[in-house]
Design a protein around this motif. Structure first.
Motif, mmCIF file in Angstrom:
data_model
loop_
_atom_site.group_PDB
_atom_site.id
_atom_site.type_symbol
_atom_site.label_atom_id
_atom_site.label_comp_id
_atom_site.label_asym_id
_atom_site.label_seq_id
_atom_site.Cartn_x
_atom_site.Cartn_y
_atom_site.Cartn_z
ATOM 1 N N ARG A 168 0.753 -1.361 0.142
ATOM 2 C CA ARG A 168 -0.026 -0.164 -0.005
ATOM 3 C C ARG A 168 0.616 1.383 -0.070
ATOM 4 O O ARG A 168 0.947 1.890 0.965
ATOM 5 C CB ARG A 168 -1.027 0.086 1.179
ATOM 6 C CG ARG A 168 -1.913 -1.050 1.189
ATOM 7 C CD ARG A 168 -2.882 -0.841 2.344
ATOM 8 N NE ARG A 168 -3.849 -2.055 2.227
ATOM 9 C CZ ARG A 168 -5.074 -1.835 2.508
ATOM 10 N NH1 ARG A 168 -5.564 -0.865 2.981
ATOM 11 N NH2 ARG A 168 -6.085 -2.968 2.126
ATOM 12 N N PRO A 169 1.424 1.407 -1.244
ATOM 13 C CA PRO A 169 2.526 2.572 -1.119
ATOM 14 C C PRO A 169 1.678 4.078 -1.033
ATOM 15 O O PRO A 169 2.540 5.128 -0.952
ATOM 16 C CB PRO A 169 3.220 2.476 -2.466
ATOM 17 C CG PRO A 169 2.620 1.554 -3.168
ATOM 18 C CD PRO A 169 1.834 0.825 -2.313
ATOM 19 N N TRP A 170 0.427 3.894 -1.415
ATOM 20 C CA TRP A 170 -0.107 5.026 -1.661
ATOM 21 C C TRP A 170 -0.796 5.772 -0.009
ATOM 22 O O TRP A 170 -1.274 6.808 0.208
ATOM 23 C CB TRP A 170 -1.544 5.173 -2.569
ATOM 24 C CG TRP A 170 -2.434 3.904 -1.820
ATOM 25 C CD1 TRP A 170 -3.437 3.980 -1.102
ATOM 26 C CD2 TRP A 170 -2.426 2.649 -2.130
ATOM 27 N NE1 TRP A 170 -3.849 2.726 -1.126
ATOM 28 C CE2 TRP A 170 -3.444 1.686 -1.963
ATOM 29 C CE3 TRP A 170 -1.591 1.699 -3.422
ATOM 30 C CZ2 TRP A 170 -3.545 0.598 -2.094
ATOM 31 C CZ3 TRP A 170 -1.710 0.474 -3.374
ATOM 32 C CH2 TRP A 170 -2.757 -0.082 -2.950
ATOM 33 N N VAL A 171 -0.630 4.737 0.955
ATOM 34 C CA VAL A 171 -1.166 5.220 2.194
ATOM 35 C C VAL A 171 -0.248 6.034 2.903
ATOM 36 O O VAL A 171 1.126 5.368 2.874
ATOM 37 C CB VAL A 171 -1.566 4.080 3.037
ATOM 38 C CG1 VAL A 171 -1.797 4.501 4.650
ATOM 39 C CG2 VAL A 171 -2.738 3.186 2.416
ATOM 40 N N GLU A 172 -0.422 7.242 3.642
ATOM 41 C CA GLU A 172 0.760 7.939 4.453
ATOM 42 C C GLU A 172 1.305 7.233 5.695
ATOM 43 O O GLU A 172 0.030 6.689 6.369
ATOM 44 C CB GLU A 172 0.232 9.101 4.724
ATOM 45 C CG GLU A 172 0.858 10.189 5.230
ATOM 46 C CD GLU A 172 0.407 11.533 5.485
ATOM 47 O OE1 GLU A 172 0.974 12.122 6.375
ATOM 48 O OE2 GLU A 172 -0.407 11.773 4.899
ATOM 49 N N PRO A 173 2.381 6.923 5.697
ATOM 50 C CA PRO A 173 2.763 6.237 6.987
ATOM 51 C C PRO A 173 2.555 7.037 8.336
ATOM 52 O O PRO A 173 2.322 8.151 8.297
ATOM 53 C CB PRO A 173 4.292 6.141 6.932
ATOM 54 C CG PRO A 173 4.658 7.137 6.049
ATOM 55 C CD PRO A 173 3.404 7.473 4.891
ATOM 56 N N PRO A 174 2.310 6.083 9.566
ATOM 57 C CA PRO A 174 1.949 6.981 10.648
ATOM 58 C C PRO A 174 2.987 8.039 11.254
ATOM 59 O O PRO A 174 4.333 7.689 10.781
ATOM 60 C CB PRO A 174 1.697 5.928 11.588
ATOM 61 C CG PRO A 174 2.323 4.904 11.112
ATOM 62 C CD PRO A 174 2.405 4.893 9.553
ATOM 63 N N SER A 175 2.684 9.230 11.702
ATOM 64 C CA SER A 175 3.705 9.989 12.019
ATOM 65 C C SER A 175 4.497 9.512 13.478
ATOM 66 O O SER A 175 3.873 8.905 14.231
ATOM 67 C CB SER A 175 3.086 11.237 12.455
ATOM 68 O OG SER A 175 4.024 12.345 13.133
ATOM 69 N N GLU A 176 5.843 9.608 13.541
ATOM 70 C CA GLU A 176 6.709 9.125 14.585
ATOM 71 C C GLU A 176 7.216 10.132 15.225
ATOM 72 O O GLU A 176 7.989 9.989 16.221
ATOM 73 C CB GLU A 176 7.680 8.176 14.011
ATOM 74 C CG GLU A 176 6.814 6.745 13.268
ATOM 75 C CD GLU A 176 8.063 5.963 12.669
ATOM 76 O OE1 GLU A 176 9.040 6.133 12.893
ATOM 77 O OE2 GLU A 176 7.309 4.911 12.288
ATOM 78 N N THR A 177 7.118 11.498 15.082
ATOM 79 C CA THR A 177 7.512 12.431 15.598
ATOM 80 C C THR A 177 7.006 13.101 16.806
ATOM 81 O O THR A 177 7.605 13.424 17.888
ATOM 82 C CB THR A 177 7.556 13.786 14.689
ATOM 83 O OG1 THR A 177 6.329 14.398 14.372
ATOM 84 C CG2 THR A 177 8.522 13.546 13.353
ATOM 85 N N THR A 178 5.846 12.801 16.973
ATOM 86 C CA THR A 178 5.067 13.341 18.249
ATOM 87 C C THR A 178 4.329 11.973 19.043
ATOM 88 O O THR A 178 3.683 11.258 18.011
ATOM 89 C CB THR A 178 4.032 14.405 18.119
ATOM 90 O OG1 THR A 178 3.096 13.885 17.053
ATOM 91 C CG2 THR A 178 4.717 15.736 17.753
ATOM 92 N N PRO A 179 4.444 11.739 20.373
ATOM 93 C CA PRO A 179 3.612 10.506 20.622
ATOM 94 C C PRO A 179 2.250 10.841 20.711
ATOM 95 O O PRO A 179 1.739 11.724 20.472
ATOM 96 C CB PRO A 179 4.179 10.638 22.348
ATOM 97 C CG PRO A 179 4.641 11.710 22.413
ATOM 98 C CD PRO A 179 5.059 12.391 21.073
ATOM 99 N N PRO A 180 1.293 9.884 20.756
ATOM 100 C CA PRO A 180 0.057 9.961 20.611
ATOM 101 C C PRO A 180 -0.585 10.439 22.114
ATOM 102 O O PRO A 180 -0.082 10.200 22.967
ATOM 103 C CB PRO A 180 -0.620 8.528 20.425
ATOM 104 C CG PRO A 180 0.498 7.520 20.887
ATOM 105 C CD PRO A 180 1.773 8.412 20.600
ATOM 106 N N LEU A 181 -1.695 11.449 21.968
ATOM 107 C CA LEU A 181 -2.075 11.981 23.008
ATOM 108 C C LEU A 181 -3.347 11.073 23.909
ATOM 109 O O LEU A 181 -4.315 10.644 23.156
ATOM 110 C CB LEU A 181 -2.746 13.377 22.788
ATOM 111 C CG LEU A 181 -1.891 14.479 22.489
ATOM 112 C CD1 LEU A 181 -2.774 15.534 21.796
ATOM 113 C CD2 LEU A 181 -0.655 14.345 23.380
#
Length: 82
Positions: free
Chosen positions: A66-79
């Motif tokens: 699925r190269p069209w799906v944006e990867p999850p952000s890893e810069t900020t932790p989830p709230l």
């Protein structure tokens, strides 16, 4: 050898008996032509098979990766826990 001598030699060659053509020349040409056509047909079929296999491999890879799906952000932790 100057030009007139070359022309005289060429005339002598052309005035001789006609060249002998092998009797099986036509059969050999037909046999070679068929062999060439078979090879071209086999090569064309092989290339089509390779192109279809490459297209299928690409489709399977695209469905799995699925190269069209944006990867999850890893810069900020989830709230969580607000």
């Amino acid at each position: 050898m100057n030009r007139s001598e070359r022309e005289a030699a060429a005339r002598q060659i052309m005035e001789r008996t006609p060249p002998a053509v092998p009797p099986d020349l036509c059969a050999d040409a037909v046999r070679r032509g068929r062999r060439i056509l078979r090879r071209r047909t086999a090569a064309r079929r092989l290339l089509w098979l390779l192109m279809c296999a490459a297209a299928l491999a690409f489709v399977v890879w695209a469905l799995l990766a699925r190269p069209w799906v944006e990867p999850p952000s890893e810069t900020t932790p989830p709230l969580t826990g607000w």
